[in-house]
Design a protein around this motif. Structure first.
Motif, PDB file in Angstrom:
ATOM      1  N   VAL A  78       0.800  -1.228   0.000  1.00 62.68           N
ATOM      2  CA  VAL A  78       0.000   0.000   0.000  1.00 62.68           C
ATOM      3  C   VAL A  78       0.835   1.282   0.000  1.00 62.68           C
ATOM      4  N   GLY A  79       2.128   1.164   0.199  1.00 57.74           N
ATOM      5  CA  GLY A  79       2.939   2.383   0.223  1.00 57.74           C
ATOM      6  C   GLY A  79       4.401   2.074   0.447  1.00 57.74           C
ATOM      7  N   ASP A  80       5.208   3.135   0.473  1.00 60.36           N
ATOM      8  CA  ASP A  80       6.645   3.005   0.700  1.00 60.36           C
ATOM      9  C   ASP A  80       7.084   3.981   1.778  1.00 60.36           C
ATOM     10  N   LEU A  81       8.179   3.619   2.421  1.00 61.81           N
ATOM     11  CA  LEU A  81       8.738   4.408   3.515  1.00 61.81           C
ATOM     12  C   LEU A  81      10.172   4.787   3.165  1.00 61.81           C
ATOM     13  N   ARG A  82      10.509   6.057   3.367  1.00 56.86           N
ATOM     14  CA  ARG A  82      11.891   6.525   3.201  1.00 56.86           C
ATOM     15  C   ARG A  82      12.320   7.131   4.529  1.00 56.86           C
ATOM     16  N   VAL A  83      13.393   6.609   5.088  1.00 57.17           N
ATOM     17  CA  VAL A  83      13.893   7.080   6.381  1.00 57.17           C
ATOM     18  C   VAL A  83      15.275   7.689   6.171  1.00 57.17           C
ATOM     19  N   THR A  84      15.422   8.947   6.552  1.00 57.15           N
ATOM     20  CA  THR A  84      16.698   9.641   6.456  1.00 57.15           C
ATOM     21  C   THR A  84      17.292   9.798   7.851  1.00 57.15           C
ATOM     22  N   VAL A  85      18.529   9.351   8.011  1.00 54.57           N
ATOM     23  CA  VAL A  85      19.189   9.381   9.313  1.00 54.57           C
ATOM     24  C   VAL A  85      20.328  10.387   9.279  1.00 54.57           C
ATOM     25  N   PHE A 114      -0.086  -5.258   9.706  1.00 57.91           N
ATOM     26  CA  PHE A 114       0.702  -4.620   8.646  1.00 57.91           C
ATOM     27  C   PHE A 114       2.171  -4.895   8.899  1.00 57.91           C
ATOM     28  N   ARG A 115       2.962  -4.653   7.874  1.00 57.79           N
ATOM     29  CA  ARG A 115       4.394  -4.969   7.945  1.00 57.79           C
ATOM     30  C   ARG A 115       5.177  -3.957   7.128  1.00 57.79           C
ATOM     31  N   ILE A 154       5.561  -0.830   2.552  1.00 53.14           N
ATOM     32  CA  ILE A 154       4.553  -0.955   3.610  1.00 53.14           C
ATOM     33  C   ILE A 154       3.457  -1.876   3.088  1.00 53.14           C
ATOM     34  N   PHE A 155       3.118  -2.898   3.881  1.00 53.57           N
ATOM     35  CA  PHE A 155       2.155  -3.905   3.454  1.00 53.57           C
ATOM     36  C   PHE A 155       1.021  -3.988   4.472  1.00 53.57           C
ATOM     37  N   ASP A 156      -0.200  -3.850   3.974  1.00 51.52           N
ATOM     38  CA  ASP A 156      -1.400  -3.914   4.819  1.00 51.52           C
ATOM     39  C   ASP A 156      -2.144  -5.197   4.456  1.00 51.52           C
ATOM     40  N   TYR A 157      -2.419  -6.030   5.472  1.00 49.50           N
ATOM     41  CA  TYR A 157      -3.016  -7.338   5.219  1.00 49.50           C
ATOM     42  C   TYR A 157      -4.518  -7.358   5.470  1.00 49.50           C
ATOM     43  N   GLY A 158      -5.192  -6.341   4.964  1.00 52.69           N
ATOM     44  CA  GLY A 158      -6.640  -6.335   4.959  1.00 52.69           C
ATOM     45  C   GLY A 158      -7.297  -6.046   6.289  1.00 52.69           C
ATOM     46  N   THR A 159      -6.562  -5.403   7.196  1.00 50.82           N
ATOM     47  CA  THR A 159      -7.128  -5.121   8.513  1.00 50.82           C
ATOM     48  C   THR A 159      -7.757  -3.736   8.569  1.00 50.82           C
ATOM     49  N   ALA A 160      -7.677  -2.999   7.462  1.00 49.66           N
ATOM     50  CA  ALA A 160      -8.249  -1.650   7.397  1.00 49.66           C
ATOM     51  C   ALA A 160      -7.697  -0.746   8.493  1.00 49.66           C
ATOM     52  N   MET A 166      -1.243   4.036  11.437  1.00 50.25           N
ATOM     53  CA  MET A 166      -0.143   3.214  10.945  1.00 50.25           C
ATOM     54  C   MET A 166       1.138   4.039  10.846  1.00 50.25           C
ATOM     55  N   GLU A 167       1.022   5.242  10.300  1.00 52.74           N
ATOM     56  CA  GLU A 167       2.181   6.131  10.204  1.00 52.74           C
ATOM     57  C   GLU A 167       2.780   6.398  11.582  1.00 52.74           C
ATOM     58  N   GLU A 168       1.938   6.723  12.538  1.00 52.09           N
ATOM     59  CA  GLU A 168       2.420   7.063  13.868  1.00 52.09           C
ATOM     60  C   GLU A 168       3.144   5.885  14.504  1.00 52.09           C
ATOM     61  N   ARG A 169       2.579   4.691  14.377  1.00 50.18           N
ATOM     62  CA  ARG A 169       3.205   3.507  14.972  1.00 50.18           C
ATOM     63  C   ARG A 169       4.535   3.203  14.298  1.00 50.18           C
ATOM     64  N   ILE A 170       4.561   3.243  12.969  1.00 51.66           N
ATOM     65  CA  ILE A 170       5.803   2.966  12.246  1.00 51.66           C
ATOM     66  C   ILE A 170       6.853   4.014  12.590  1.00 51.66           C
ATOM     67  N   ARG A 171       6.478   5.287  12.556  1.00 47.95           N
ATOM     68  CA  ARG A 171       7.426   6.364  12.845  1.00 47.95           C
ATOM     69  C   ARG A 171       8.026   6.207  14.247  1.00 47.95           C
TER      70      ARG A 171
END
Length: 218
Positions: A78-85, A114-115, A154-160, A166-171
């Motif tokens: 469902v999307g992509d993540l770019r992390v700059t350190v 999600f993963r 970013i992969f969402d397994y149908g849990t809506a 999701m952004e907040e948890r991943i971040r």
């Protein structure tokens, strides 16, 4: 109340028998206990950690969401993540490139909603270093940053799952893991299995960025 109860939960440490015997002999010959020694080591690490200046470090997460398409080959992507350190003062870019990080997992009692998964060129999978999920077979969690950047799907397994949540948890999980891993490196607490050698980094980069004809001739 006894001393152990006042200090809290005990820490269990596994060592090779030879190391354990040598360490125990060293400590006990000084009239100390192993418990006292480990407590002192932990306190020293924490004191050093509190003194670290990480104020200039930044971990920035950018999310790029895809338009839903049920006919896509991988609709769960469902999307992509770019992390700059941006490393803190005292950590060279060459050392940042050597660190092996571990992807956070997001399991609940109901499964994996999600993963996030590294783009293949960020994965660290070598005969010496590979950290795999204990819950998803063949899912490599170890990754490295390249020129201060990590990219993942970013992969969402149908849990809506709500995207904002999701952004907040991943971040939160990604930023905390990267910051704590960098702190552990600066404190000398990352094991060899979390550190690439300079030759390993150079070899991986050579496969990713093959030399041009001009480079080869120079």
């Amino acid at each position: 109340m006894n001393e152990t109860a006042k200090l809290g939960k005990a820490i269990s440490v596994r060592l090779p028998q030879k190391d354990q015997e040598e360490y125990t002999e060293l400590i006990e010959r000084a009239g100390l206990t192993v418990s006292e020694s480990v407590r002192s080591l932990v306190q020293q690490v924490l004191a050093s950690c509190r003194a670290l200046d990480l104020s200039s470090m930044e971990v920035r997460c950018e999310f790029h969401w895809r338009t839903p398409d049920p006919d896509h080959q991988f609709p769960e992507h469902v999307g992509d993540l770019r992390v700059t350190v941006s490393p803190p003062a005292g950590l060279a870019e060459a050392d940042l490139a050597r660190l092996v990080f571990v992807i956070p997992e997001f399991f609940t009692d109901q499964g994996e909603p999600f993963r996030i998964d590294s783009f293949h060129f960020h994965r660290v999978s070598t005969p010496r270093i590979e950290i795999s999920s204990t819950r998803i077979r063949r899912n490599v969690l170890s990754f490295r940053v390249i020129e201060g950047v990590w990219r993942a799907g970013i992969f969402d397994y149908g849990t809506a799952t709500d995207r904002a949540a999701m952004e907040e948890r991943i971040r939160q999980d990604v930023s905390t893991h990267i910051a704590r891993s960098i702190a552990c490196f600066l404190l000398g607490q990352l094991p060899e299995t979390r550190l690439l050698t300079q030759d390993e980094v150079a070899g991986a980069n050579k496969r990713l960025f093959p030399p041009t004809r001009t480079d080869a001739e120079s």
